[in-house]
Design an enzyme around this catalytic site. Structure first.
Site, PDB file in Angstrom:
ATOM      1  N   LYS A 172     -87.936 -10.779  17.520  1.00 57.26           N
ATOM      2  CA  LYS A 172     -88.933 -11.499  18.156  1.00 57.26           C
ATOM      3  C   LYS A 172     -90.165 -10.334  18.471  1.00 57.26           C
ATOM      4  CE  LYS A 172     -90.700 -12.339  22.666  1.00 57.26           C
ATOM      5  NZ  LYS A 172     -92.127 -11.812  21.811  1.00 57.26           N
ATOM      6  N   GLU A 247     -87.117   2.163  23.893  1.00 53.34           N
ATOM      7  CA  GLU A 247     -88.031   3.095  23.847  1.00 53.34           C
ATOM      8  C   GLU A 247     -89.215   2.241  24.822  1.00 53.34           C
ATOM      9  OE1 GLU A 247     -88.320   5.831  22.810  1.00 53.34           O
ATOM     10  OE2 GLU A 247     -86.627   5.861  21.295  1.00 53.34           O
ATOM     11  N   CYS A 281     -97.918   5.011  23.074  1.00 55.03           N
ATOM     12  CA  CYS A 281     -96.898   5.616  23.665  1.00 55.03           C
ATOM     13  C   CYS A 281     -96.859   6.982  23.903  1.00 55.03           C
ATOM     14  CB  CYS A 281     -95.373   4.995  23.470  1.00 55.03           C
ATOM     15  SG  CYS A 281     -94.966   5.110  21.828  1.00 55.03           S
ATOM     16  N   GLU A 380     -98.528   5.111  33.656  1.00 52.01           N
ATOM     17  CA  GLU A 380     -99.075   4.818  32.214  1.00 52.01           C
ATOM     18  C   GLU A 380    -100.332   3.725  32.181  1.00 52.01           C
ATOM     19  OE1 GLU A 380     -96.664   2.617  29.300  1.00 52.01           O
ATOM     20  OE2 GLU A 380     -97.192   4.117  27.926  1.00 52.01           O
TER      21      GLU A 380
HETATM   22  P1  NAD Z   1     -93.882  -5.482  26.958  1.00 58.49           P
HETATM   23  O1  NAD Z   1     -92.853  -5.103  27.646  1.00 58.49           O
HETATM   24  O2  NAD Z   1     -94.966  -6.390  27.822  1.00 58.49           O
HETATM   25  O3  NAD Z   1     -93.469  -6.365  25.729  1.00 58.49           O
HETATM   26  C1  NAD Z   1     -92.726  -5.927  24.725  1.00 58.49           C
HETATM   27  C2  NAD Z   1     -91.809  -7.029  24.245  1.00 58.49           C
HETATM   28  O4  NAD Z   1     -90.817  -7.465  25.325  1.00 58.49           O
HETATM   29  C3  NAD Z   1     -92.888  -8.269  23.701  1.00 58.49           C
HETATM   30  O5  NAD Z   1     -92.170  -8.818  22.269  1.00 58.49           O
HETATM   31  C4  NAD Z   1     -92.646  -9.268  24.860  1.00 58.49           C
HETATM   32  O6  NAD Z   1     -92.712 -10.402  24.297  1.00 58.49           O
HETATM   33  C5  NAD Z   1     -91.008  -8.899  25.266  1.00 58.49           C
HETATM   34  N1  NAD Z   1     -90.629  -9.239  26.539  1.00 58.49           N
HETATM   35  C6  NAD Z   1     -91.415  -9.655  27.614  1.00 58.49           C
HETATM   36  N2  NAD Z   1     -90.595 -10.285  28.647  1.00 58.49           N
HETATM   37  C7  NAD Z   1     -89.451 -10.265  28.118  1.00 58.49           C
HETATM   38  C8  NAD Z   1     -88.249 -10.836  28.810  1.00 58.49           C
HETATM   39  N3  NAD Z   1     -88.082 -11.242  29.755  1.00 58.49           N
HETATM   40  N4  NAD Z   1     -86.994 -10.831  27.877  1.00 58.49           N
HETATM   41  C9  NAD Z   1     -87.101 -10.272  26.662  1.00 58.49           C
HETATM   42  N5  NAD Z   1     -88.133  -9.839  26.146  1.00 58.49           N
HETATM   43  C10 NAD Z   1     -89.203  -9.940  26.706  1.00 58.49           C
HETATM   44  O7  NAD Z   1     -94.695  -4.379  26.457  1.00 58.49           O
HETATM   45  P2  NAD Z   1     -96.028  -4.238  25.514  1.00 58.49           P
HETATM   46  O8  NAD Z   1     -97.178  -4.761  26.610  1.00 58.49           O
HETATM   47  O9  NAD Z   1     -95.898  -5.377  24.236  1.00 58.49           O
HETATM   48  O10 NAD Z   1     -96.008  -3.206  24.893  1.00 58.49           O
HETATM   49  C11 NAD Z   1     -96.700  -1.782  25.647  1.00 58.49           C
HETATM   50  C12 NAD Z   1     -95.802  -0.953  26.078  1.00 58.49           C
HETATM   51  O11 NAD Z   1     -94.783  -0.507  24.793  1.00 58.49           O
HETATM   52  C13 NAD Z   1     -96.312   0.462  26.630  1.00 58.49           C
HETATM   53  O12 NAD Z   1     -95.683   0.675  27.832  1.00 58.49           O
HETATM   54  C14 NAD Z   1     -95.883   1.360  25.570  1.00 58.49           C
HETATM   55  O13 NAD Z   1     -95.830   2.766  26.204  1.00 58.49           O
HETATM   56  C15 NAD Z   1     -94.772   0.905  24.973  1.00 58.49           C
HETATM   57  N6  NAD Z   1     -94.215   1.437  23.737  1.00 58.49           N
HETATM   58  C16 NAD Z   1     -93.150   2.453  23.607  1.00 58.49           C
HETATM   59  C17 NAD Z   1     -92.968   2.978  22.586  1.00 58.49           C
HETATM   60  C18 NAD Z   1     -92.075   4.038  22.462  1.00 58.49           C
HETATM   61  O14 NAD Z   1     -91.500   4.283  21.203  1.00 58.49           O
HETATM   62  N7  NAD Z   1     -91.705   4.580  23.367  1.00 58.49           N
HETATM   63  C19 NAD Z   1     -93.798   2.620  21.449  1.00 58.49           C
HETATM   64  C20 NAD Z   1     -94.905   1.628  21.639  1.00 58.49           C
HETATM   65  C21 NAD Z   1     -94.963   1.056  22.643  1.00 58.49           C
END
Ligand code: NAD
Length: 479
Positions: A172, A247, A281, A380
């Site tokens: 997903k 992550e 990130c 963040e």
């Molecule tokens: P997000 O948590 O909003 O979404 C991530 C994923 O989770 C998306 O596919 C989203 O559709 C899904 N999602 C949302 N609600 C959900 C639910 N209730 N159940 C299951 N899945 C659900 O994050 P984002 O805005 O897409 O990404 C940004 C974040 O990602 C930042 O905090 C960044 O630091 C982090 N990030 C971390 C790393 C790492 O390796 N540590 C790498 C890249 C990004």
């Protein structure tokens, strides 16, 4: 716009028109339209992956090798086209989009090799005549949930090891970047994956993602995204007693000591804090600078910031593309206002920019005179915003660097071997950089953090086996 992309469930492309994918460099440009799965389709995808697991997990390594190698070769051959599509939907500049695509090809290549390096251990038992065999087996059906900021690299560094180790997948991707996700699934599908082994369910996190979390038939979930969603993944996974890996965010410090090479420190800050529009990130959002170099560092950084070209991601002159969408832009602007309200000095940028096309353009922002207690230091932001924290000496720099709920990456710019070595050993981060930006990592070594940034085994390289396999210990008495 003519593209319409469907979901892949049990080897069939399915789905009706769903959501539009908007180019952040030009909101008048629709990259394509994408099917949006519902909870029922998520369940069908999980059932398909479950049915496909026995045969795939027992497939010969060369079968898995062939698919992964073929995918790597096709991605590399199409790197310019795929990288361009990535930059169109995410907004990172073209060279970064193509670079990320090359990275994906390299990761598939690495894990193609891993299929031929799988091994176990043969150990003598403490009981006479008994042999002990320790092997790794596939975990089962793996749910893969990914964010928008690395549209092809993050899905790849989860899909490739999952397949290499014989797992089946329900994938997903983030709603904002479906084209890159669709492209790798299409490539793998045509590379010969049996039906049901890899299923794509584009759609809303609250619907498709939640249906995945609620399913008792997912044996593992690997998630990259925000802390809030990560906690949901954790809670649901404990409920189902399944393996999970998270992550999440970062608030990564880059320390600059008095003895640093100024040019190196400035380039590390520009790259680490602002490239990819600060949407990494691993971004260096806190610049922790000792007082002897502070003023020279800030002046040189501002001079360098002045020269950055901000514009359309596909324009080859662009160095910083737009922010990914309107809500992330609002978040960035809100934090810029918060920083000023908290008493930090907005020393550069932070204003919206107009370009030829309507897009989410923001001039990179630099705060000085900030403290580590301010919200801009603790939360963040995930945009092109960094703040300088002035410190007395190395000891204070290390203390400030570690004083954060996160622990993904950290960095230090110094010419002192003593301080560099001490920092490497004492930084509370999963990845530490010396005279390098905090962002930008190799694909064949472990990736991951500590504290609030990560949970579970490391990703990437050989360490990925920890998550994508489960260990079996078999005892045999041969008589
Ligand atoms: P997000 O948590 O909003 O979404 C991530 C994923 O989770 C998306 O596919 C989203 O559709 C899904 N999602 C949302 N609600 C959900 C639910 N209730 N159940 C299951 N899945 C659900 O994050 P984002 O805005 O897409 O990404 C940004 C974040 O990602 C930042 O905090 C960044 O630091 C982090 N990030 C971390 C790393 C790492 O390796 N540590 C790498 C890249 C990004």
């Amino acid at each position: 716009m003519s593209l319409f992309r469907k979901n892949l469930i049990d080897g069939e492309w399915v789905g009706e028109a769903g959501s539009r994918n908007i180019n952040p460099s030009n909101t008048g440009d629709v990259v394509g339209e994408y099917a949006s799965a519902g909870a029922e389709q998520a369940k069908q995808a999980i059932a398909a992956a479950k049915a496909a697991f026995p045969a795939w997990s027992r497939s010969a390594p060369l079968v898995r090798h062939a698919v992964l190698k073929k995918a790597s070769d096709e991605i590399m051959a199409r790197k310019d086209e795929i990288g361009r599509a990535l930059s169109s939907e995410e907004g990172k500049r073209l060279s970064e989009g193509i670079g990320e695509t090359i990275r994906a090809a390299q990761i598939f290549d690495f894990f193609a090799g891993e299929t031929l390096r799988l091994s176990g251990e043969l150990v003598p038992s403490v009981r006479p005549g008994v042999g002990v065999e320790i092997t790794r087996e596939a975990v089962g059906v793996v749910g893969i949930i990914t964010p928008w900021n690395f549209p092809i690299a993050i899905p790849t560094w989860k899909i490739a090891p999952a397949l290499a180790h014989g797992n089946t997948i329900v994938f997903k991707p983030a709603e904002l970047v479906p084209e890159s996700a669709w492209t790798i699934v299409d490539i793998l599908h045509r590379a010969g994956l049996p039906k049901g082994v890899l299923n794509l369910v584009m759609g809303k996190g609250s619907v498709v993602g939640q249906a995945m979390l609620d399913s008792p038939d997912l044996n593992a979930i690997t998630f990259t995204g925000s802390v809030g969603t990560g906690k949901r993944v954790a809670a649901a996974s404990v409920e189902h007693m399944r393996k999970f890996q998270l992550e999440m965010g970062g608030k990564n410090p880059m320390v600059v000591l008095d003895d640093a090479d100024l040019a190196t420190a400035v380039e590390c800050a520009i790259n680490g804090a602002y490239f990819s529009t600060g949407q990494r990130c691993t971004a260096s959002s806190r610049l922790v600078v000792t007082e002897g170099i502070h003023d020279r560092f800030v002046a040189a950084l501002k001079e360098r910031l002045e020269k950055l070209v901000i514009g359309d991601a596909l324009d080859t002159k662009t160095q910083i593309g737009p922010v990914v969408d309107a809500s992330q832009l609002k978040q960035d602007e809100d934090y810029i206002a918060i920083g000023s309200q908290e008493g930090a000095n907005l020393a550069f940028g932070g204003e919206r920019l107009d370009r030829e096309t309507p897009g989410f353009y923001l001039r990179p922002a630099l705060f000085t005179e900030s403290t580590n207690a301010m919200r801009i230091s603790r939360e963040e932001i995930f945009g092109p915003v960094a703040n300088v924290i002035r410190v007395k000496d190395y000891d204070e720099a290390l203390a400030v660097a570690n004083d954060t709920p996160f622990g993904l990456t950290s960095g230090i710019c110094t010419s002192s071997l003593k301080h560099a070595t001490h920092f490497r050993r004492n930084s509370e981060a999963g990845m530490v950089m010396v005279n390098l930006p905090t962002a930008g990592v190799d694909f064949h070594v472990p990736f991951g953090g500590r504290k609030g940034s990560s949970y579970g085994p490391r990703e990437q390289g050989r360490y990925a086996a920890e998550f994508y396999t489960t260990v079996k210990t078999a005892y045999t008495f041969a008589g």
